[in-house]
Design an enzyme around this catalytic site. Structure first.
Site: not given
Ligand code: EPU
Length: 441
Positions: A23-24, A94, A118, A309
């Site tokens: 998915k990601n 998202r 979220c 995850d």
């Molecule tokens: N964060 C901030 N500010 C930002 C960016 C992130 O506070 O500007 C925080 C987030 O709230 C979180 C942490 O930093 O607490 C890490 O967030 P990250 O940005 O790495 O996560 P993401 O990019 O939103 C992706 C995947 C997630 C996966 C995480 C970790 C996608 C669409 N989502 O999320 O996947 O858990 O990276 O690898 O790629 C899932 O598939 O169920 C899922 C949630």
């Protein structure tokens, strides 16, 4: 529409699972395809709700997208007609904020709604917006409308260092980098293999992205044009769901195809827990019950650590372990929505205090000093589970609840199937093939 699963649990699950595409990776390859010239052919794209919703969104912007076969998607984003993402998509999808990149590429200016709250925490994009600004994108937020307005006057360039790594943040800035005439450097990046797959895809079409440890350098690209179809990697999260279910149900499941490098930390934890793990051929692994499951503590962290995850699935395995185990969530706040639900099945789980020396450094989310966080649970196993009615609040928690019901004697109902199906392709069919009794009702 039926949105629940009726599950009769208690049977060992046995057989073979063929993994769907990740998915990601799928979501990001679709978004960046809008910056390519000509048709883009993507293979192994899972028909999951998140992907179907994103396809609807890009079509609303004027892109063409059509499945040629079950998992082969053809996209053409040359003639986008709108630079504004409809508000209704903001919270539903998202990753819609990642459209900053293709919309700025086509129009030089765009309007994208705040992805907002979220189920797994506040999930702000503050660090990502700071990154856009550092590369020369003007970004303003209008609180009244909930929209970001972004504009580029010149080609993006510069250096940005993430205060803490962000997975989608790294990917978005990389996509912005495709527009540079110069060079962009991003430091303290996230290192998930899904990001490498995206780099492979972009470079195979003319991008010049170099990853070097914790840094990514994006040099001026050629015009992006596909030379051949790109097949995305398999879903590691799906593997973890079925692997833990195999062992917890005292079953035996072969899962493929996946590169061992992508799951090595998970395999080590499985072995430590006493699970049977065998690589039976290239890219195929057998997970089976081979006696008492040992309690193993985990702490989530970005790659190469134990992924956030995976922890809900780990909790399912630990329910069947002999003894006490601890899960400490460092990446997201609020990723334990499954705890109260699993208790309905008779699971013995409680939240515990976790002493952390330097929480600002230790946790990856933005800490609010006025808020109380529950980031650690203790699981006391082994649990004899019974049937219950459960409610899914988020995707990975949903997989844990369904697996919990599959381990529990009697008939359970799990509500919120569409949330689980945001990320799991053919879930009912795959579980049935393993001998699980599950129906959509
Ligand atoms: N964060 C901030 N500010 C930002 C960016 C992130 O506070 O500007 C925080 C987030 O709230 C979180 C942490 O930093 O607490 C890490 O967030 P990250 O940005 O790495 O996560 P993401 O990019 O939103 C992706 C995947 C997630 C996966 C995480 C970790 C996608 C669409 N989502 O999320 O996947 O858990 O990276 O690898 O790629 C899932 O598939 O169920 C899922 C949630």
């Amino acid at each position: 529409m039926s949105d629940s699963y009726l599950i009769t649990g208690g049977k060992p699950l046995k057989g073979e699972v063929i993994l769907s595409g990740a998915k990601n990776v799928a979501l990001k390859t679709i978004i960046s395809a809008l910056m390519f010239k000509g048709d883009v052919v993507l293979k192994n794209i899972p028909r999951i709700n998140d992907v179907l919703d994103l396809i609807e969104l890009i079509k609303s912007l004027g892109a063409k997208a059509k499945f040629r076969e079950k998992n082969i998607l053809v996209i053409n984003g040359e003639k986008l007609k709108s630079n504004r993402v409809d508000l209704s998509y903001g919270s539903k999808i998202r990753v819609s904020f990642m459209l900053f990149a293709p919309l700025l590429y086509h129009f030089g200016e765009c309007y994208v709604p705040n992805p907002g709250g979220c189920r797994i925490g506040a999930r702000p994009i503050d660090r990502i917006v700071n990154g856009l600004k550092a590369l020369g994108v003007r970004v303003d937020y209008d609180e009244a409308t909930g929209y970001f307005h972004a504009k580029i006057d010149n080609k993006p360039k510069g250096i940005y260092r993430f205060e803490k790594p962000s997975h989608t943040g790294t990917e978005l800035l990389m996509m912005i980098g495709l527009m540079t005439d110069d060079k962009i450097e991003i430091e303290n990046i996230a290192n998930e293999p899904e990001i490498n797959d995206l780099i492979l895809y972009l470079n195979s079409a003319g991008a010049n992205i170099v990853q070097n440890g914790n840094k990514i350098i994006i040099n001026k690209s050629q015009e992006l044009k596909q030379k051949e179809p790109f097949a995305i990697m398999s879903d590691r999260n799906e593997l973890v769901t079925y692997a833990t279910l195999a062992v917890a149900s005292q079953g035996d499941i072969v899962i493929g195809t996946i590169d061992e490098k992508l799951i090595s930390s998970f395999l080590n934890f499985m072995k430590e827990a006493g699970a049977g793990v065998e690589e039976i051929s290239n890219f195929k692994f057998r997970f089976f019950y081979k006696g008492e499951i040992k309690p193993v503590n985990i702490e989530t962290s970005p790659h190469p650590g134990f992924m956030t995850d995976w922890q809900p699935s780990w909790a399912i395995l630990m329910l069947k372990s002999t003894g006490e185990s601890v899960i400490h969530e460092r990446v997201f706040e609020n990723r334990f929505s499954y705890v109260d639900e699993l208790k309905k099945l008779g699971a013995n789980i409680k939240f515990i205090e976790s002493k952390v020396e330097n929480p600002e450094f230790f946790y990856h989310f933005n800490l609010d000093k006025n808020k109380t966080y529950q980031q650690t649970i203790k699981i006391i196993g082994p649990s004899e589970l019974h049937n219950a009615i459960l409610n899914i609040a988020d995707l990975r928690a949903g997989a844990a609840l369904v697996c919990g019901a599959l381990l529990s004697a009697g008939e359970s109902v799990v509500n919120g199937a569409s949330i689980l199906e945001r990320g799991y392709e053919d879930f009912v069919e795959k579980v049935k093939k393993l001998g699980g009794e599950i129906e959509k009702v």
